[in-house]
Design a protein around this motif. Sequence first.
Motif, PDB file in Angstrom:
ATOM      1  N   MET A   1       0.854  -1.258   0.273  1.00  0.00           N
ATOM      2  CA  MET A   1       0.557   0.144  -0.146  1.00  0.00           C
ATOM      3  C   MET A   1       0.808   1.269  -0.725  1.00  0.00           C
ATOM      4  O   MET A   1       1.785   1.069   0.339  1.00  0.00           O
ATOM      5  CB  MET A   1      -0.795  -0.443   1.034  1.00  0.00           C
ATOM      6  CG  MET A   1      -0.282   0.143   2.485  1.00  0.00           C
ATOM      7  SD  MET A   1      -1.354  -0.293   3.940  1.00  0.00           S
ATOM      8  CE  MET A   1      -1.472  -1.845   4.166  1.00  0.00           C
ATOM      9  N   ARG A   2       0.047   2.631  -0.521  1.00  0.00           N
ATOM     10  CA  ARG A   2       1.359   3.520  -0.838  1.00  0.00           C
ATOM     11  C   ARG A   2       1.459   4.658   0.664  1.00  0.00           C
ATOM     12  O   ARG A   2       0.442   3.966   1.242  1.00  0.00           O
ATOM     13  CB  ARG A   2       0.337   4.258  -1.720  1.00  0.00           C
ATOM     14  CG  ARG A   2       1.003   3.704  -2.886  1.00  0.00           C
ATOM     15  CD  ARG A   2      -0.074   4.511  -4.116  1.00  0.00           C
ATOM     16  NE  ARG A   2       0.262   5.607  -4.009  1.00  0.00           N
ATOM     17  CZ  ARG A   2      -0.508   6.859  -5.257  1.00  0.00           C
ATOM     18  NH1 ARG A   2      -0.834   6.147  -6.130  1.00  0.00           N
ATOM     19  NH2 ARG A   2      -0.058   7.715  -5.304  1.00  0.00           N
ATOM     20  N   MET A   3       1.818   5.204   1.057  1.00  0.00           N
ATOM     21  CA  MET A   3       1.577   5.524   2.237  1.00  0.00           C
ATOM     22  C   MET A   3       0.393   6.618   2.754  1.00  0.00           C
ATOM     23  O   MET A   3      -0.247   6.268   4.238  1.00  0.00           O
ATOM     24  CB  MET A   3       2.408   7.345   1.999  1.00  0.00           C
ATOM     25  CG  MET A   3       2.669   7.901   3.929  1.00  0.00           C
ATOM     26  SD  MET A   3       3.606   9.118   3.779  1.00  0.00           S
ATOM     27  CE  MET A   3       5.547   8.838   4.688  1.00  0.00           C
ATOM     28  N   SER A   4      -0.663   6.792   1.546  1.00  0.00           N
ATOM     29  CA  SER A   4      -2.214   8.167   1.217  1.00  0.00           C
ATOM     30  C   SER A   4      -2.625   6.354   1.983  1.00  0.00           C
ATOM     31  O   SER A   4      -3.739   6.753   3.338  1.00  0.00           O
ATOM     32  CB  SER A   4      -2.183   8.178   0.305  1.00  0.00           C
ATOM     33  OG  SER A   4      -2.277   7.475  -0.313  1.00  0.00           O
ATOM     34  N   THR A   8      -4.624   6.281   6.228  1.00  0.00           N
ATOM     35  CA  THR A   8      -6.484   5.520   6.091  1.00  0.00           C
ATOM     36  C   THR A   8      -6.246   4.474   7.005  1.00  0.00           C
ATOM     37  O   THR A   8      -7.082   4.474   7.877  1.00  0.00           O
ATOM     38  CB  THR A   8      -6.751   5.366   4.089  1.00  0.00           C
ATOM     39  OG1 THR A   8      -6.700   6.709   3.412  1.00  0.00           O
ATOM     40  CG2 THR A   8      -8.162   4.637   4.922  1.00  0.00           C
ATOM     41  N   ALA A   9      -5.994   3.347   6.195  1.00  0.00           N
ATOM     42  CA  ALA A   9      -5.736   1.568   7.538  1.00  0.00           C
ATOM     43  C   ALA A   9      -5.827   2.728   9.035  1.00  0.00           C
ATOM     44  O   ALA A   9      -5.946   1.695  10.434  1.00  0.00           O
ATOM     45  CB  ALA A   9      -4.641   1.028   6.863  1.00  0.00           C
ATOM     46  N   ALA A  37       7.251   4.637  -2.138  1.00  0.00           N
ATOM     47  CA  ALA A  37       7.711   4.189  -0.977  1.00  0.00           C
ATOM     48  C   ALA A  37       5.687   2.991  -1.428  1.00  0.00           C
ATOM     49  O   ALA A  37       5.208   3.292  -1.187  1.00  0.00           O
ATOM     50  CB  ALA A  37       8.122   3.610   0.024  1.00  0.00           C
ATOM     51  N   GLN A  38       6.748   1.035  -1.029  1.00  0.00           N
ATOM     52  CA  GLN A  38       5.957   0.474  -0.709  1.00  0.00           C
ATOM     53  C   GLN A  38       5.589   0.624   0.918  1.00  0.00           C
ATOM     54  O   GLN A  38       5.979   0.157   1.638  1.00  0.00           O
ATOM     55  CB  GLN A  38       5.023  -0.485  -1.417  1.00  0.00           C
ATOM     56  CG  GLN A  38       4.670  -0.462  -2.761  1.00  0.00           C
ATOM     57  CD  GLN A  38       3.450  -0.107  -3.121  1.00  0.00           C
ATOM     58  OE1 GLN A  38       2.877  -1.220  -2.905  1.00  0.00           O
ATOM     59  NE2 GLN A  38       3.329   1.069  -4.142  1.00  0.00           N
ATOM     60  N   TYR A  39       4.185   0.307   1.706  1.00  0.00           N
ATOM     61  CA  TYR A  39       3.893  -0.404   2.881  1.00  0.00           C
ATOM     62  C   TYR A  39       3.102  -1.658   2.886  1.00  0.00           C
ATOM     63  O   TYR A  39       2.576  -2.027   2.242  1.00  0.00           O
ATOM     64  CB  TYR A  39       3.737   0.598   3.503  1.00  0.00           C
ATOM     65  CG  TYR A  39       4.228   2.291   3.889  1.00  0.00           C
ATOM     66  CD1 TYR A  39       5.525   2.341   4.628  1.00  0.00           C
ATOM     67  CD2 TYR A  39       4.176   3.441   2.466  1.00  0.00           C
ATOM     68  CE1 TYR A  39       6.334   3.336   4.341  1.00  0.00           C
ATOM     69  CE2 TYR A  39       5.002   4.351   1.987  1.00  0.00           C
ATOM     70  CZ  TYR A  39       6.156   4.269   3.455  1.00  0.00           C
ATOM     71  OH  TYR A  39       6.703   5.693   2.554  1.00  0.00           O
ATOM     72  N   HIS A  43       4.089  -2.292   8.775  1.00  0.00           N
ATOM     73  CA  HIS A  43       4.143  -1.029   8.754  1.00  0.00           C
ATOM     74  C   HIS A  43       2.669  -0.752   9.843  1.00  0.00           C
ATOM     75  O   HIS A  43       2.377   0.349  10.706  1.00  0.00           O
ATOM     76  CB  HIS A  43       4.216  -0.200   8.037  1.00  0.00           C
ATOM     77  CG  HIS A  43       5.348  -0.046   6.728  1.00  0.00           C
ATOM     78  ND1 HIS A  43       5.704  -1.652   6.936  1.00  0.00           N
ATOM     79  CD2 HIS A  43       6.105   0.038   7.331  1.00  0.00           C
ATOM     80  CE1 HIS A  43       6.965  -1.170   5.119  1.00  0.00           C
ATOM     81  NE2 HIS A  43       7.234  -0.102   6.349  1.00  0.00           N
ATOM     82  N   VAL A  44       1.175  -0.942   8.999  1.00  0.00           N
ATOM     83  CA  VAL A  44       0.469  -0.754   9.944  1.00  0.00           C
ATOM     84  C   VAL A  44       0.181  -0.790  11.478  1.00  0.00           C
ATOM     85  O   VAL A  44       0.256  -0.756  12.984  1.00  0.00           O
ATOM     86  CB  VAL A  44      -1.044  -1.555   9.278  1.00  0.00           C
ATOM     87  CG1 VAL A  44      -2.287  -1.021  10.508  1.00  0.00           C
ATOM     88  CG2 VAL A  44      -1.313  -1.009   8.009  1.00  0.00           C
ATOM     89  N   GLU A  45       0.945  -2.713  11.888  1.00  0.00           N
ATOM     90  CA  GLU A  45       0.899  -2.870  13.125  1.00  0.00           C
ATOM     91  C   GLU A  45       1.714  -1.870  13.970  1.00  0.00           C
ATOM     92  O   GLU A  45       1.898  -1.766  15.362  1.00  0.00           O
ATOM     93  CB  GLU A  45       1.889  -4.764  12.846  1.00  0.00           C
ATOM     94  CG  GLU A  45       1.957  -4.786  14.519  1.00  0.00           C
ATOM     95  CD  GLU A  45       2.142  -6.291  14.238  1.00  0.00           C
ATOM     96  OE1 GLU A  45       3.899  -6.624  13.995  1.00  0.00           O
ATOM     97  OE2 GLU A  45       1.774  -7.574  13.983  1.00  0.00           O
ATOM     98  N   ARG A  46       3.219  -1.630  12.981  1.00  0.00           N
ATOM     99  CA  ARG A  46       4.071  -0.408  14.021  1.00  0.00           C
ATOM    100  C   ARG A  46       3.786   0.692  14.044  1.00  0.00           C
ATOM    101  O   ARG A  46       3.771   1.280  15.032  1.00  0.00           O
ATOM    102  CB  ARG A  46       5.410  -0.404  12.081  1.00  0.00           C
ATOM    103  CG  ARG A  46       6.237   0.213  13.735  1.00  0.00           C
ATOM    104  CD  ARG A  46       7.397   0.137  14.932  1.00  0.00           C
ATOM    105  NE  ARG A  46       7.246  -1.380  15.163  1.00  0.00           N
ATOM    106  CZ  ARG A  46       8.198  -1.734  14.788  1.00  0.00           C
ATOM    107  NH1 ARG A  46       9.251  -0.887  14.218  1.00  0.00           N
ATOM    108  NH2 ARG A  46       9.335  -2.839  15.194  1.00  0.00           N
TER     109      ARG A  46
END
Lengths: 233, 233
Positions: A1-4, A8-9, A37-39, A43-46
Amino acid sequence: MRMSELSTATGVAVPTLKFYLREQLLHAGERTSPNQAQYDASHVERVRLVRALLEVGGLSVAQAARVVGALDSDLPLSSVFGVAQRAVSIPAALASADDEATDAEPAPTAGQTRIAALCESRGWRVYPNNPGLPLAARVLDTYAALGLGHISDTVLDRYAQAADLVAAADLASVAAVDELTEMTRTVAAGTVLGDTLLAGLRRIAQEAESFRRFPLPDGAPAPGTSLLDEQDC
Amino acid sequence: MRMSELSTATGVAVPTLKFYLREQLLHAGERTSPNQAQYDASHVERVRLVRALLEVGGLSVAQAARVVGALDSDLPLSSVFGVAQRAVSIPAALASADDEATDAEPAPTAGQTRIAALCESRGWRVYPNNPGLPLAARVLDTYAALGLGHISDTVLDRYAQAADLVAAADLASVAAVDELTEMTRTVAAGTVLGDTLLAGLRRIAQEAESFRRFPLPDGAPAPGTSLLDEQDC
């Protein structure tokens, strides 16, 4: 996913996410072009953990960075535990305690001697660099310096009993987790958030106890008998 | 005494004392000339309390100002208690909880419902604006959002038992004080410093408990059997 999409997540604004990246609270995404960059789920967890440490745990950015740094390294569980233990939302007290440690051996303060005796009497065997030792000793010394009379042995012992109850529950929670990465996250979040939980419950119990001890003035509204009926707090 | 003497008496530097005056953490001295003022024992006492709240209690300047403001007003003891209770070293958590309260009545979160049920089961009767309610609820909701499984009823109940132990000791300390002004100072200092004491003791008890549960790796140095002999922490 992208930073945007990461924004949202997680419900964290993009400028805040960029700040997390800059402060190394969040690991970099996988670069797909010079400015994109892709996440992923890690990253969501962090981001959720970082928010919890900062907003609910009350840690400073530097303290939170140290905790997530410990998670990213291959440190053994006991070291992650140590880093999380040192991250307390009372920076100045610990900082000054650290300063003192680098000085030439000063005579122990009355507070340090009492805490050492308390460890002895409760069978608490710990390393001398445990961050709780200077923190607790500092409170005793500060309280005495305020000229309010000292914290009595009975009161100190109640606090110690409470600490034992909570620590046993904390360690049982950690031991109940199967996987090592989950275990380290549990240690990090639980150590920091547990302080806040305890501070919150202490305030509820104090007020309840104060109504038991000190009668309300005439005509004052009585405290709620059931909060379940009136969720307006 | 002059400001330089107040500085010597308290160990707080003159620029810091000026900052305290500007931020209304310290009441003004008695002016004896356009740029000189006299300070007395009440200033010494106040500077010590402010330092304790900021450095050991970890309060922000705004929070500490609210606590000393409550001491200077003629508020009844229960109000001073309320102000001290609201001064917690975790500003963001409480701030967001306050924001929510101004919104249109939201459905209670899972955390709020659990804390309300906990109050019910422990017989904790409090006003719905008790600051511990949103603080504790926020920790439960945050923990659940981290995907670490939730804080079990057993663990929550241990924390609640610990809070009860400590709150009973806190209120007994306050009740033991004779004079009202001393009582309000005890409430203010005790509420804030008690969080730090508990955080410190919890860290000691956690480490002691971890050595009981998880054996040390071979060759690792054993934790001190007596801290009384080796005061090098």
